[in-house]
Design a protein around this motif. Structure first.
Motif, mmCIF file in Angstrom:
data_model
loop_
_atom_site.group_PDB
_atom_site.id
_atom_site.type_symbol
_atom_site.label_atom_id
_atom_site.label_comp_id
_atom_site.label_asym_id
_atom_site.label_seq_id
_atom_site.Cartn_x
_atom_site.Cartn_y
_atom_site.Cartn_z
ATOM 1 N N LEU A 16 1.003 -1.210 0.087
ATOM 2 C CA LEU A 16 -0.137 0.007 0.396
ATOM 3 C C LEU A 16 0.864 0.994 0.340
ATOM 4 O O LEU A 16 -0.071 2.282 -0.325
ATOM 5 C CB LEU A 16 -0.326 0.017 1.245
ATOM 6 C CG LEU A 16 -2.325 -0.483 1.537
ATOM 7 C CD1 LEU A 16 -2.879 -0.498 2.646
ATOM 8 C CD2 LEU A 16 -3.189 -0.392 -0.382
ATOM 9 N N TYR A 68 -10.775 2.490 -0.277
ATOM 10 C CA TYR A 68 -9.709 1.305 0.961
ATOM 11 C C TYR A 68 -9.958 2.080 2.498
ATOM 12 O O TYR A 68 -10.739 3.530 2.127
ATOM 13 C CB TYR A 68 -8.157 1.503 0.418
ATOM 14 C CG TYR A 68 -7.659 0.776 1.999
ATOM 15 C CD1 TYR A 68 -7.095 -0.674 1.282
ATOM 16 C CD2 TYR A 68 -7.037 1.728 2.331
ATOM 17 C CE1 TYR A 68 -7.231 -1.000 2.531
ATOM 18 C CE2 TYR A 68 -6.010 1.447 3.973
ATOM 19 C CZ TYR A 68 -6.001 -0.081 3.226
ATOM 20 O OH TYR A 68 -5.348 -1.056 4.224
ATOM 21 N N GLN A 70 -10.404 2.640 5.936
ATOM 22 C CA GLN A 70 -9.701 3.004 7.175
ATOM 23 C C GLN A 70 -10.547 3.473 8.278
ATOM 24 O O GLN A 70 -11.329 4.010 8.814
ATOM 25 C CB GLN A 70 -8.212 3.759 6.959
ATOM 26 C CG GLN A 70 -7.624 3.225 6.109
ATOM 27 C CD GLN A 70 -6.566 5.053 4.991
ATOM 28 O OE1 GLN A 70 -5.147 4.404 5.508
ATOM 29 N NE2 GLN A 70 -6.995 5.883 5.122
ATOM 30 N N ASP A 80 -7.953 -1.728 6.981
ATOM 31 C CA ASP A 80 -7.171 -2.319 5.758
ATOM 32 C C ASP A 80 -8.350 -3.171 5.355
ATOM 33 O O ASP A 80 -8.126 -4.458 5.161
ATOM 34 C CB ASP A 80 -5.448 -2.790 6.248
ATOM 35 C CG ASP A 80 -5.222 -2.171 7.126
ATOM 36 O OD1 ASP A 80 -5.056 -1.405 6.983
ATOM 37 O OD2 ASP A 80 -4.551 -2.722 7.658
ATOM 38 N N GLU A 326 -9.992 10.299 5.964
ATOM 39 C CA GLU A 326 -9.006 9.025 5.442
ATOM 40 C C GLU A 326 -9.780 7.936 5.609
ATOM 41 O O GLU A 326 -10.132 6.550 5.311
ATOM 42 C CB GLU A 326 -7.393 9.079 6.470
ATOM 43 C CG GLU A 326 -6.370 9.626 6.046
ATOM 44 C CD GLU A 326 -5.475 8.925 6.961
ATOM 45 O OE1 GLU A 326 -4.349 10.132 6.503
ATOM 46 O OE2 GLU A 326 -5.524 8.922 8.137
ATOM 47 N N VAL A 329 -10.389 6.046 0.973
ATOM 48 C CA VAL A 329 -9.738 6.831 0.487
ATOM 49 C C VAL A 329 -9.688 5.968 -1.130
ATOM 50 O O VAL A 329 -10.140 4.899 -1.070
ATOM 51 C CB VAL A 329 -8.128 6.806 0.940
ATOM 52 C CG1 VAL A 329 -8.489 7.910 2.233
ATOM 53 C CG2 VAL A 329 -7.605 5.428 1.251
ATOM 54 N N THR A 330 -9.134 6.837 -2.311
ATOM 55 C CA THR A 330 -8.971 6.269 -3.531
ATOM 56 C C THR A 330 -7.735 5.972 -3.150
ATOM 57 O O THR A 330 -6.951 6.915 -2.945
ATOM 58 C CB THR A 330 -9.048 7.778 -4.118
ATOM 59 O OG1 THR A 330 -10.806 7.641 -4.193
ATOM 60 C CG2 THR A 330 -8.749 6.948 -6.106
ATOM 61 N N LEU A 331 -6.907 5.271 -4.393
ATOM 62 C CA LEU A 331 -5.696 4.151 -4.076
ATOM 63 C C LEU A 331 -5.284 4.820 -5.451
ATOM 64 O O LEU A 331 -5.619 4.527 -6.257
ATOM 65 C CB LEU A 331 -5.439 2.579 -3.800
ATOM 66 C CG LEU A 331 -5.676 2.529 -2.736
ATOM 67 C CD1 LEU A 331 -5.277 0.935 -2.413
ATOM 68 C CD2 LEU A 331 -4.891 3.358 -1.004
ATOM 69 N N THR A 365 -0.134 6.626 -3.633
ATOM 70 C CA THR A 365 -1.166 7.472 -2.376
ATOM 71 C C THR A 365 -2.455 7.561 -2.699
ATOM 72 O O THR A 365 -2.707 6.235 -3.540
ATOM 73 C CB THR A 365 -0.805 8.764 -3.605
ATOM 74 O OG1 THR A 365 -1.315 8.311 -4.828
ATOM 75 C CG2 THR A 365 0.951 8.821 -4.224
ATOM 76 N N GLN A 366 -2.287 8.123 -1.288
ATOM 77 C CA GLN A 366 -4.182 8.113 -1.153
ATOM 78 C C GLN A 366 -4.787 9.560 -1.028
ATOM 79 O O GLN A 366 -4.687 10.641 -0.839
ATOM 80 C CB GLN A 366 -4.171 7.848 0.816
ATOM 81 C CG GLN A 366 -3.610 6.484 1.494
ATOM 82 C CD GLN A 366 -3.393 6.372 2.540
ATOM 83 O OE1 GLN A 366 -4.246 6.870 3.427
ATOM 84 N NE2 GLN A 366 -3.465 4.807 3.232
ATOM 85 N N ARG A 422 -9.961 10.612 -9.145
ATOM 86 C CA ARG A 422 -10.782 9.714 -8.542
ATOM 87 C C ARG A 422 -11.382 8.116 -9.408
ATOM 88 O O ARG A 422 -11.377 7.247 -9.602
ATOM 89 C CB ARG A 422 -11.797 9.621 -7.355
ATOM 90 C CG ARG A 422 -11.576 10.271 -6.339
ATOM 91 C CD ARG A 422 -12.411 11.269 -5.647
ATOM 92 N NE ARG A 422 -11.831 11.879 -4.357
ATOM 93 C CZ ARG A 422 -10.994 13.002 -3.987
ATOM 94 N NH1 ARG A 422 -10.813 13.529 -4.857
ATOM 95 N NH2 ARG A 422 -10.454 13.625 -3.036
#
Length: 588
Positions: A16, A68, A70, A80, A326, A329-331, A365-366, A422
């Motif tokens: 990640l 994702y 968190q 996660d 957070e 989030v988009t990865l 990156t997040q 995104r």
């Protein structure tokens, strides 16, 4: 119909943060073993793919489009994890929403096939003849944009000693933004839903302690910093939103901006420190949470518009503020790789004659939930909390200090940029397959089949006690196994077909090895069409099209299915083994 479920990602956390891979050697031309390595020499082919010595196609990986999740404060047992799209009719068709990418450049590609990916159940790769894995591009998935409008009505805004905020003009310009948005030719902007919050509401009533306030419907206590003024739920009704904006008042107590944003994002299931006595469980306060997901039949994105002049003076910590941003989030891969030299001498892994090899690392990156921060304060005059909000905002829009507000179009531009950051609607793909197991504890992994790409995710799900019993295959269990697709087997999202995108569509019968012919299908409906007599039709008008399979063997196969109880139904319902077809709406 689709549901979205969270699943635990069996993924090394290091992936990640960064993903690494070897840069192909110039002499390593793809499909040719150099003789000095382990038989998997790589190289870039003319078509942009990367090959290895054993002939397996390389260079294909993927980016998970699922959001994702968190922080345990937001998701039970969810640190996660991702959101996965599953078919609500069966619970046994799993959709992985991905963007195929080149495993060295991390750029989107259109040449990926299902053979480039692997689905592994309990350590064994699934059988294509039994579980029917497919990769389909999702055609123009609709975007549902959720917009939380937060207006700071605290004393800092009413104070005219530094900047005089024209409160009536401010509200009028927010209304103008809504008018322009709903008239936009961008459907994601025009169809967005709104909810209005006010910061700093205070009710002079001895029954309410001064540090708290209640919403305008007096339904429950909420902390200072966020009063919902739009019936607690998202709406597209501009009259409702205008009424809520008209109800915003100014000159109230301290502006708890952090709390306002945390509450507007919602979803939090753990009480904030210091607020447990009033049950600040934001997940249960109405349909106003900014919950994001990417699914085959639609994408939902949330954003916050924060209008404020002053800084935060509340009790919510910056840590809790950041956790809210957070929570989903988009990865994204960083497409600017970092090249390092790795000393291979004595490592037992001399891939080249040289003692060093270039290795590329690509940070993941997040992208946080978007907050669009509108303020009349110039950045050079930001206080500490204003700077903190700005540093973590998607965009900062400085509005007029004289009351001649003209920021409506700026908000729309910021929203469109946030969406583009995104989701690429032209590069949304779905990998779907049937689950091979029915009951008990199981693991499932989805990974790129590319062994030498280096940028591969291994995402998995742990499934426990699948409804406690045996269930039939998808062919038996789904209401329909028929589907219309585009010419390249595109999935037609939300049972809607735009003729400007597809004027020819094709019939498919899924979840079976039986091949049906063109004359097995029947087309009906209110939309005009031309039957091509090859299993496809050309669409020439708007309306509806219903596809059915009229082959007697198809009906017999469905009729032979066992009738079983549908899970989680009360009273108990049973599968209907008659497939009455599938209906699509045809538009321009």
């Amino acid at each position: 119909m689709n549901l979205w479920y969270r699943f635990l990602a069996l993924i090394a956390m290091a992936l990640l943060m960064t993903a690494c891979g070897r840069v192909p050697d110039e002499e390593d031309t793809g499909g040719t073993d150099t003789g000095t390595d382990t038989g998997t020499g790589t190289g870039v082919n003319d078509d942009g793919t990367v090959g290895i010595g054993d002939g397996t196609r390389e260079g294909v990986s993927y980016l998970p489009l699922s959001f994702y999740l968190q922080h345990a404060e937001y998701w039970e047992d969810a640190a996660d994890s991702f959101v996965i799209d599953t078919d609500a009719d069966s619970f046994y068709i799993w959709n992985y929403m991905i963007q195929p990418i080149h495993s060295f450049t991390r750029e989107a590609i259109t040449t990926a096939t299902i053979e480039d990916y692997s689905i592994i159940e309990d350590g064994e790769e699934i059988e294509a003849e039994e579980q029917f894995p497919t990769l389909n591009r999702v055609a123009s998935p609709p975007i549902n944009l959720l917009t939380a409008i937060i207006v700071d009505g605290s004393l800092s805004v009413a104070d005219s000693s530094d900047i005089d905020v024209d409160e009536a003009a401010l509200i009028a310009e927010i209304k103008e933004f809504i008018t322009l948005a709903q008239a936009s030719d961008d459907p994601s902007i025009a169809n967005q839903q709104f909810v209005v919050w006010q910061v700093g509401e205070f009710i002079e009533d001895d029954s309410y302690p001064n540090e708290f306030c209640c919403d305008v419907t007096n339904m429950n206590y909420i902390s200072q910093g966020a009063v919902n003024l739009a019936d607690r739920n998202f709406t597209t009704d501009s009259d409702v939103v205008d009424d809520a904006l008209d109800a915003v008042s100014f000159g109230h107590y301290d502006s708890n901006l952090y709390m306002a944003v945390v509450k507007a994002i919602g979803m939090r299931i753990e009480a904030l420190a210091g607020f447990q006595e009033i049950g600040e469980l934001f997940f249960f306060d109405g349909n106003n949470d900014l919950y994001d997901f990417v699914g085959a039949d639609g994408i939902q994105l949330g954003n916050v518009l924060l209008f404020s002049k002053g800084g935060d003076v509340g009790d919510v910590s910056r840590e809790d503020y950041i956790k809210a941003l957070e929570s989903q989030v988009t990865l994204r891969y960083d497409t600017n790789p970092v090249l390092d030299e790795v000393d291979l001498e004595g490592s037992g892994n001399e891939l080249n004659d040289d003692d060093e090899e270039q290795v590329v690392s690509s940070p993941v990156t997040q992208i946080l939930k978007p907050v669009i921060y509108l303020t009349p304060v110039s950045q050079s005059n930001f206080g500490d909390s204003e700077q903190f909000i700005a540093d973590n905002a998607e965009a900062v829009i400085q509005i007029s200090q004289t009351g001649n507000y003209d920021f409506a179009e700026d908000i729309i531009a910021a929203q469109q940029a946030a969406i583009s950051a995104r989701v690429d609607q032209d590069s949304v793909y779905m990998v779907r397959s049937e689950l091979g197991f029915r009951t008990g504890n199981h693991t499932r992994e989805f990974t790129s089949a590319s062994s030498n790409g280096g940028y591969n995710y291994t995402l998995g799900v742990e499934l426990i006690e699948m409804n406690g019993g045996t269930v039939p295959l998808a062919f038996c269990y789904l209401d329909t196994v028929l589907e219309l697709m585009g010419p390249n087997e595109e999935y037609l999202s939300n049972l809607t077909i735009s003729r400007s995108e597809f004027n020819r569509v094709y019939a498919h019968t899924l979840w079976t090895n039986t091949e049906y012919q063109a004359n097995d299908y029947n087309w009906s409906g209110t939309a005009a069409f031309v039957d091509n007599n090859d299993g496809s039709i050309n669409l020439t008008g708007n309306g509806t099209i219903t596809l059915t399979n009229t082959n007697p063997q198809f009906a017999a196969a469905r009729a032979a299915c066992p009738q079983v109880a549908i899970p989680n139904t009360n009273p108990i319902q049973y599968t209907d083994r008659v497939d009455t077809g599938i209906t699509y709406t045809i538009t321009d």
